[in-house]
Design an enzyme around this catalytic site. Structure first.
Site, PDB file in Angstrom:
ATOM      1  N   ASP A   1      29.773  21.325  82.108  1.00 49.73           N
ATOM      2  CA  ASP A   1      30.677  21.966  83.060  1.00 49.73           C
ATOM      3  C   ASP A   1      30.061  23.254  83.589  1.00 49.73           C
ATOM      4  O   ASP A   1      29.831  24.200  82.827  1.00 49.73           O
ATOM      5  CB  ASP A   1      32.003  22.253  82.334  1.00 49.73           C
ATOM      6  CG  ASP A   1      33.080  22.822  83.244  1.00 49.73           C
ATOM      7  OD1 ASP A   1      32.857  22.899  84.471  1.00 49.73           O
ATOM      8  OD2 ASP A   1      34.147  23.182  82.718  1.00 49.73           O
TER       9      ASP A   1
ATOM     10  N   HIS B   1      39.569  17.210  86.405  1.00 51.03           N
ATOM     11  CA  HIS B   1      39.319  18.337  85.504  1.00 51.03           C
ATOM     12  C   HIS B   1      40.199  19.515  85.932  1.00 51.03           C
ATOM     13  O   HIS B   1      40.108  19.997  87.061  1.00 51.03           O
ATOM     14  CB  HIS B   1      37.832  18.696  85.582  1.00 51.03           C
ATOM     15  CG  HIS B   1      37.387  19.723  84.602  1.00 51.03           C
ATOM     16  ND1 HIS B   1      37.091  19.440  83.288  1.00 51.03           N
ATOM     17  CD2 HIS B   1      37.171  21.060  84.747  1.00 51.03           C
ATOM     18  CE1 HIS B   1      36.698  20.546  82.669  1.00 51.03           C
ATOM     19  NE2 HIS B   1      36.747  21.545  83.536  1.00 51.03           N
TER      20      HIS B   1
ATOM     21  N   HIS C   1      41.013  21.717  80.593  1.00 50.70           N
ATOM     22  CA  HIS C   1      40.048  22.634  79.979  1.00 50.70           C
ATOM     23  C   HIS C   1      40.731  23.998  79.845  1.00 50.70           C
ATOM     24  O   HIS C   1      40.876  24.725  80.832  1.00 50.70           O
ATOM     25  CB  HIS C   1      38.802  22.694  80.887  1.00 50.70           C
ATOM     26  CG  HIS C   1      37.772  23.677  80.465  1.00 50.70           C
ATOM     27  ND1 HIS C   1      36.748  24.079  81.306  1.00 50.70           N
ATOM     28  CD2 HIS C   1      37.580  24.338  79.294  1.00 50.70           C
ATOM     29  CE1 HIS C   1      35.987  24.956  80.665  1.00 50.70           C
ATOM     30  NE2 HIS C   1      36.464  25.134  79.451  1.00 50.70           N
TER      31      HIS C   1
HETATM   32  C1  DX5 Z   1      34.212  27.358  85.156  1.00 53.31           C
HETATM   33  C2  DX5 Z   1      35.027  26.086  85.117  1.00 53.31           C
HETATM   34  C3  DX5 Z   1      34.353  24.943  85.782  1.00 53.31           C
HETATM   35  C4  DX5 Z   1      34.138  25.154  87.261  1.00 53.31           C
HETATM   36  C5  DX5 Z   1      33.046  24.273  87.725  1.00 53.31           C
HETATM   37  O1  DX5 Z   1      34.822  28.313  84.386  1.00 53.31           O
HETATM   38  O2  DX5 Z   1      35.296  25.688  83.794  1.00 53.31           O
HETATM   39  O3  DX5 Z   1      35.034  23.734  85.546  1.00 53.31           O
HETATM   40  O4  DX5 Z   1      35.279  24.866  88.006  1.00 53.31           O
HETATM   41  O5  DX5 Z   1      32.790  24.581  89.066  1.00 53.31           O
HETATM   42  P1  DX5 Z   1      31.344  24.351  89.690  1.00 53.31           P
HETATM   43  O6  DX5 Z   1      31.058  22.878  89.592  1.00 53.31           O
HETATM   44  O7  DX5 Z   1      31.492  24.829  91.096  1.00 53.31           O
HETATM   45  O8  DX5 Z   1      30.376  25.166  88.885  1.00 53.31           O
HETATM   46 ZN    ZN Z   2      36.072  23.548  83.392  1.00 53.40          ZN
END
Ligand code: DX5
Ligand code: ZN
Length: 221
Positions: A181, A33, A66
């Site tokens: 996410d 990702h 993303h």
């Molecule tokens: C947040 C991102 C996520 C983030 C998730 O804006 O889109 O993908 O990296 O990180 P964790 O799993 O630490 O919440």
């Molecule tokens: Zn993300």
């Protein structure tokens, strides 16, 4: 439905990205990702298509990009040509430009032979994107406000996951990927999967795990 685990390289050490990619693949992850932030749609700036281009030769895993950016249409070419396998854009970023911009962007992504997805923030009703489900390979439901890793999971977002899965089944889109996410942990993964999500992004839970392979197994079981 197969559960897929997508570690987010946002939580990796950017100075050692090659190693992070190899460790992620070795741990049994299903996707990588890539959180792209522009300093406008969200506060931080992370990286652009060049990062995707550089990590592409290092792994066979699909690169799940993303895009947390304004004017996503302007960047699709770069990510597609860099080797992205899935490109997800935000409903809010598209909607502020025009009513047709989201659909146009999804079609542009598909024109490169790349899978496409739409993402919604915690304050956007999932019903708003039902009309583009047939165009999408994936629907991304944010379980935190985008911008930073390591935030706390917002449990109310699970209701949207359920609605999305029910609507997809009802409309004959059984194979639609529903990705969650933000704030995913070994502890809340069971509830997330029970709600109907089948792609789990894990930033901190994966990169801070003492045993990343075990974390992937727990998230995927
Ligand atoms: C947040 C991102 C996520 C983030 C998730 O804006 O889109 O993908 O990296 O990180 P964790 O799993 O630490 O919440
Ligand atoms: Zn993300």
């Amino acid at each position: 439905m197969k559960i897929k685990v997508a570690p987010s390289i946002l939580s990796a050490d950017f100075s050692a990205m090659g190693e992070a990619i190899k460790r992620t693949e070795a741990a049994g992850a299903d996707l990588i990702h890539c959180d792209v932030m522009d300093g406008s749609f969200v506060e931080p700036i992370t990286f652009g298509g060049q990062m995707v281009k550089n990590i592409r030769p290092l792994t066979k895993l699909p690169l799940d990009c993303h895009l947390m950016i304004e004017h996503p249409k302007t960047q699709i070419k770069f990510f597609a040509e860099a080797g992205a396998d899935i490109i997800t854009v935000h409903y809010k970023a598209c909607k502020k430009i025009s009513d047709s911009y989201l659909e146009e962007t999804l079609n542009l992504i598909k024109s490169y032979g790349v899978k496409c997805g739409v993402a919604i923030n915690p304050d956007v009703d999932v019903e708003k994107v039902f009309d583009v489900f047939p165009l999408c390979d994936m629907v991304l439901i944010m379980s935190v406000y985008p911008g930073y890793g390591g935030q706390k999971f917002i449990p109310e977002t699970l209701e949207k996951v359920k609605k999305a899965r029910e609507f997809a089944r009802f409309s004959g889109m059984d194979g639609l990927d529903i990705e969650i996410d933000g704030g995913v942990t070994e502890e809340n993964a069971a509830a997330i999967k029970a709600a109907g999500a089948n792609v789990l992004v894990a930033g901190s839970a994966f990169f801070r795990s003492p045993d990343p392979a075990k974390t992937v197994r727990i998230l995927a079981e």
